[in-house]
Design an enzyme around this catalytic site. Sequence first.
Site, PDB file in Angstrom:
ATOM      1  N   HIS A 133      -2.735  10.900   2.992  1.00 57.43           N
ATOM      2  CA  HIS A 133      -3.254   9.558   2.879  1.00 57.43           C
ATOM      3  C   HIS A 133      -3.462   9.478   1.224  1.00 57.43           C
ATOM      4  CE1 HIS A 133      -5.071   5.613   3.547  1.00 57.43           C
ATOM      5  NE2 HIS A 133      -5.687   5.967   2.467  1.00 57.43           N
ATOM      6  N   GLU A 134      -4.109  10.032   0.526  1.00 58.79           N
ATOM      7  CA  GLU A 134      -4.455   9.858  -0.884  1.00 58.79           C
ATOM      8  C   GLU A 134      -3.022  10.185  -1.608  1.00 58.79           C
ATOM      9  OE1 GLU A 134      -6.649   8.262  -1.892  1.00 58.79           O
ATOM     10  OE2 GLU A 134      -8.084   8.349  -0.188  1.00 58.79           O
ATOM     11  N   HIS A 137      -0.763   7.623  -1.775  1.00 64.16           N
ATOM     12  CA  HIS A 137      -1.083   6.402  -2.975  1.00 64.16           C
ATOM     13  C   HIS A 137      -0.369   6.821  -4.107  1.00 64.16           C
ATOM     14  CE1 HIS A 137      -3.804   4.032  -0.704  1.00 64.16           C
ATOM     15  NE2 HIS A 137      -4.809   4.837  -0.454  1.00 64.16           N
ATOM     16  N   HIS A 143      -2.378   0.596   1.389  1.00 60.91           N
ATOM     17  CA  HIS A 143      -2.922   0.432   2.592  1.00 60.91           C
ATOM     18  C   HIS A 143      -1.874  -0.264   3.447  1.00 60.91           C
ATOM     19  CE1 HIS A 143      -7.115   1.880   1.252  1.00 60.91           C
ATOM     20  NE2 HIS A 143      -6.222   3.047   1.519  1.00 60.91           N
ATOM     21  N   CYS A 144      -1.745   0.278   4.711  1.00 62.10           N
ATOM     22  CA  CYS A 144      -0.720  -0.171   5.581  1.00 62.10           C
ATOM     23  C   CYS A 144      -1.387  -0.781   6.837  1.00 62.10           C
ATOM     24  CB  CYS A 144       0.151   0.988   6.085  1.00 62.10           C
ATOM     25  SG  CYS A 144       1.330   0.405   7.311  1.00 62.10           S
ATOM     26  N   CYS A 149      -0.438   4.074  11.193  1.00 56.27           N
ATOM     27  CA  CYS A 149       0.238   5.003  10.021  1.00 56.27           C
ATOM     28  C   CYS A 149      -0.617   5.785   9.310  1.00 56.27           C
ATOM     29  CB  CYS A 149       1.015   3.793   9.274  1.00 56.27           C
ATOM     30  SG  CYS A 149       1.665   4.396   7.628  1.00 56.27           S
ATOM     31  N   CYS A 168       4.508   5.092   8.926  1.00 57.11           N
ATOM     32  CA  CYS A 168       5.198   4.478   9.666  1.00 57.11           C
ATOM     33  C   CYS A 168       6.632   4.107   9.206  1.00 57.11           C
ATOM     34  CB  CYS A 168       4.404   2.775   9.970  1.00 57.11           C
ATOM     35  SG  CYS A 168       4.435   1.859   8.210  1.00 57.11           S
ATOM     36  N   CYS A 171       6.702   2.474   5.461  1.00 57.66           N
ATOM     37  CA  CYS A 171       5.970   3.417   4.376  1.00 57.66           C
ATOM     38  C   CYS A 171       6.990   4.585   4.122  1.00 57.66           C
ATOM     39  CB  CYS A 171       4.373   3.817   4.876  1.00 57.66           C
ATOM     40  SG  CYS A 171       3.337   2.373   5.169  1.00 57.66           S
TER      41      CYS A 171
END
Lengths: 193, 447
Positions: A133-134, A137, A143-144, A149, A168, A171
């Site tokens: 996740h990080e 970025h 953020h989705c 996702c 997703c 993304c």
Amino acid sequence: MIVPPPHSIAISPVGASDTELLIQVGKEISRIFGYQTEIIPLLKDVDFALDPSRNQYHSTLILGELASLAPHAIKVVAIVQVDLFIPILTHIFGEAQLGGKACIISIYRLREGLSSLSNPEFYHKRVVKEAIHELGHTFRLRHCRDQSCIMHYCRTVKDVDRRSDQFCRYCKVLLEDEMKRLNRNWGSRNPAI
Amino acid sequence: MGSTKILVVDDELIMRESLAGWLYRDGYDVKTVGSGEEALERLKGTRFDILLVDIKMEGISGLDLLRQVKEDDPDVAVVMITAYGSISTAIEAMKNGAFDYLLKPFDPEALGVVIDKIIEHQDQARENIFLREQFKDRTRFESMIGQSKAMQEVFDLIQDVAPTGSTVLITGETGTGKGLAAKAIHTNSPRCEGPFVQVNCGAIPEHLMESELFGHQKGAFTDAKETKKGRLELAHDGTLLLDEIGEIGMRMQIDLLRVLEDGVFYRVGGTQPIEVDFRVIASTNRNLEEAIKEGIFREDLYYRLNVISFQMPSLRERKEDIPLVAEHFLLRFSQETNKPVDQISREAIDEMMLYEWPGNVRELENALERAVVVCKGRKILPEDLPIFRPEYLALPNGNSLKRVETEHITKILNINQWNIAKSAKVLGVDRSTLYNKIKRYQIPKPT
């Protein structure tokens, strides 16, 4: 200082580290982003970021330091044991430089709700998801809305458990675009995701 | 998500930057300023959806900024950011229109929850405005027709009431379309997939009502050869319309009240409690408050039913809708009867506009049905209408034009309670012409 190889994503543990966990994080990052990963402890400690009044570590300060230590890596993700904060919030699971080089995750709160007898796989999954996740970025992904996702913002560890470890389709496209742009700049191959 | 614009107002650089960074990663369009003065300057050129304002600032305080912002744009959501010591100020801010306040440092979950709540609230408000705009030009809503202000208000009300699930009481004269309004509420409600069950309380004899509403078990009484579900059971998950509720007997009022309160009843002769979940809409042309005074309607049932109430306007209160409604019925009946009648003459429309329609839309519907049947050409003429009064055209000999005009104007003025604008409209003249005629014919205003 150990220098990570070019075009790789550096995984930088701070403090005592769980080797098995780091290997799994590296493997998953490699699978998702298509870059080679290297485990390199770039920071001896993060005491410089400690705020004694909160007894927490200011993650933004650590990110600045981290980025300067890995000039050849395409991205760097630090994994720390301590509790992180940014001034306006009580705590955070992690922070990233949006579209930048460095991100950080803390495992401090990721053990929440798990006993020592729990299956370590469960805990490892949380760490992997947070790291992806990080890192997302740092590839300019915000953020989705899609709750499944990996870029969906999780407010609690329970949300982290529910979230998938996949991007997703939107993304995924944005990530591919950013990777193409990066690879053009680096003159490298286009990694598959 | 990306379109939500947030302005962070905080005189501490580190606070506003960390908050802005967090919100930016969360997908919002974020700007920051370091003072109330800067915020006001920025707001002159750009509209923000959300303002996150620190309460304690040099110069214009957070509270003053809130007041000014809300004065200029009440729709902007302002969230106050405060430290532990200034909670009382935050509460004061809430009284002044702040959406919420956050104690800093705040939990990321709390921040997310507040922002989600604001977005949901603003989306809902935008959706309502959009729906209202759509209905502005609407002459139809479900099966109801009308472009008059009175009907537009009814359409708006139904739109607002439908999603709530509340019990609704619809009042109005016979034939005003209370049943259609109830159906429109059901169709626009979350229960629209469920059944719409209508009970005409005035039409069912009292001794059959119990079995009709609650159903019966086989053998409960002599004719109960099979177990039968009542209307309440059939309305489960849907809407129950209790039409002409004012006609329901006292005993049944007690039973009905119990079901509305408990959501449970027994079939006649049954021992198993049956749980039901439905929305109740009641309608009546009676004045229920009068009925309570007369002791023929229970007050507790009235209050149970009268959660949200509205009145359907009579047709004479919305005469401007008559041509539109008449055209609708003309089309319907010409298709049903297969007759090529496709016009209503100007004179026939005038007749319809002059008539008071005590039976409201239902009477107009019947009049048009008859007119289409008896019409000999393609155009409805005054004589095709059952409301046609020949004395208007065939006045006895000796009636002067002055007398005919005086009588007609007086009648229209009286119907419209001497409202000159309304009367002039019905008569098809402007107000000054009507004033001149009143003066010339010396028509006396009743005292």
